[in-house]
Structure formats: structure tokens, C-alpha cells
Design an enzyme around this catalytic site. Sequence first.
Site, PDB file in Angstrom:
ATOM      1  N   VAL A 231       0.841  -1.192   0.000  1.00  0.00           N
ATOM      2  CA  VAL A 231       0.000   0.000   0.000  1.00  0.00           C
ATOM      3  C   VAL A 231       0.877   1.242   0.000  1.00  0.00           C
ATOM      4  O   VAL A 231       1.840   1.326   0.768  1.00  0.00           O
ATOM      5  CB  VAL A 231      -0.899   0.036   1.265  1.00  0.00           C
ATOM      6  CG1 VAL A 231      -1.822   1.230   1.240  1.00  0.00           C
ATOM      7  CG2 VAL A 231      -1.675  -1.252   1.408  1.00  0.00           C
ATOM      8  N   CYS A 232       0.536   2.199  -0.855  1.00  0.00           N
ATOM      9  CA  CYS A 232       1.196   3.509  -0.829  1.00  0.00           C
ATOM     10  C   CYS A 232       0.094   4.570  -0.815  1.00  0.00           C
ATOM     11  O   CYS A 232      -1.054   4.252  -0.499  1.00  0.00           O
ATOM     12  CB  CYS A 232       2.146   3.672  -2.020  1.00  0.00           C
ATOM     13  SG  CYS A 232       1.319   3.707  -3.610  1.00  0.00           S
ATOM     14  N   GLU A 233       0.407   5.785  -1.155  1.00  0.00           N
ATOM     15  CA  GLU A 233      -0.594   6.849  -1.085  1.00  0.00           C
ATOM     16  C   GLU A 233      -1.614   6.752  -2.225  1.00  0.00           C
ATOM     17  O   GLU A 233      -2.812   6.799  -1.998  1.00  0.00           O
ATOM     18  CB  GLU A 233       0.085   8.221  -1.085  1.00  0.00           C
ATOM     19  CG  GLU A 233      -0.858   9.371  -0.811  1.00  0.00           C
ATOM     20  CD  GLU A 233      -1.551   9.283   0.555  1.00  0.00           C
ATOM     21  OE1 GLU A 233      -2.714   9.712   0.641  1.00  0.00           O
ATOM     22  OE2 GLU A 233      -0.951   8.799   1.523  1.00  0.00           O
TER      23      GLU A 233
ATOM     24  N   MET B  10      -3.922   4.226  -0.549  1.00  0.00           N
ATOM     25  CA  MET B  10      -4.735   4.687   0.580  1.00  0.00           C
ATOM     26  C   MET B  10      -5.846   5.623   0.121  1.00  0.00           C
ATOM     27  O   MET B  10      -6.899   5.697   0.756  1.00  0.00           O
ATOM     28  CB  MET B  10      -3.859   5.387   1.626  1.00  0.00           C
ATOM     29  CG  MET B  10      -3.045   4.449   2.488  1.00  0.00           C
ATOM     30  SD  MET B  10      -4.036   3.252   3.426  1.00  0.00           S
ATOM     31  CE  MET B  10      -4.908   4.314   4.573  1.00  0.00           C
TER      32      MET B  10
END
Length: 140
Positions: free
Chosen positions: A97-99, A126
Site C-alpha cells: 500500500v502507498c498513497e 490509501m
Amino acid sequence: MDFVHFLLGQNNIFIVAAAVVSGIMLAIPALRKTGGGSAIGTAEAIQMVNQRQAVWVDVRPAEQYQAGHIAQARSVPAADIDKKSAGLPKNKPLVVVCEQGRDASRAVARLKAQGFAEVVALQGGMKAWSQAGLPVTQKA
């Protein structure tokens, strides 16, 4: 036979060529996105965690992680992924998961190069998680 003559007619060949080129241009982004199936949506990711005990790996900087993350996600900032990946299980799937989903695909490639067999990125990161109304926690 008349249809073939119509398609190959001097004025129509340009229309056919334009249609073929535009079709190819529309297909290219879809082919790039799949990336060998390395990105999945939020529903698929949740199923993977619930049914196959996949592990969330949050590759955002520590400040962003502390501001809010998926429950049980492990913080492994992308800058430190080569050093900190030893603490991740190789016998379980990983959901990175990243932004917004961009950095996760690079992290997936780096983890696969280190021998992690099943690693996928959360498509949209996210941002997609929050837009889906899914819970976020600030607990460590």
C-alpha cells in the site's frame, strides 16, 4: 467482396487505419495497468487478507503511516524496503500500500526481486481505500 473493396478504397483506407490505431492506443493503458496482475482493488485485497492471511505492507513515509493506515499494516517505507524486507514473511501473500498506487508497483518489483513469491499492489493506494469508506487507524 464488396466490403473488402470498400475497406481498401483509397478514401476509406485512412478511416480504417485511424480506427485500428485508435483501438491500439485504447488498449495500451489497459495492458500496462494489469502489469501481470500485480495490482488489485480494495475488495480483492480484503479477501486476500481474510482468506489467505495476506500481510499489509505500507510503503509510505513514517509520518503518513502514523497519520492513518490500514489496521495491522506493517510500516516499511519504500526508501528502507531493501533493509527492512527481511522482517516480512515469505510464506504469505503481501499487499503493498502507498498513497495513490504509484510507489507500490515499484515496491512490488523490488520485493519480488528479493524472492517474495506473491506480492501485489493495492490499486489506488490509501486514496482508494479511504474513498471506499474503509477504516483507517492511527494505532501502532
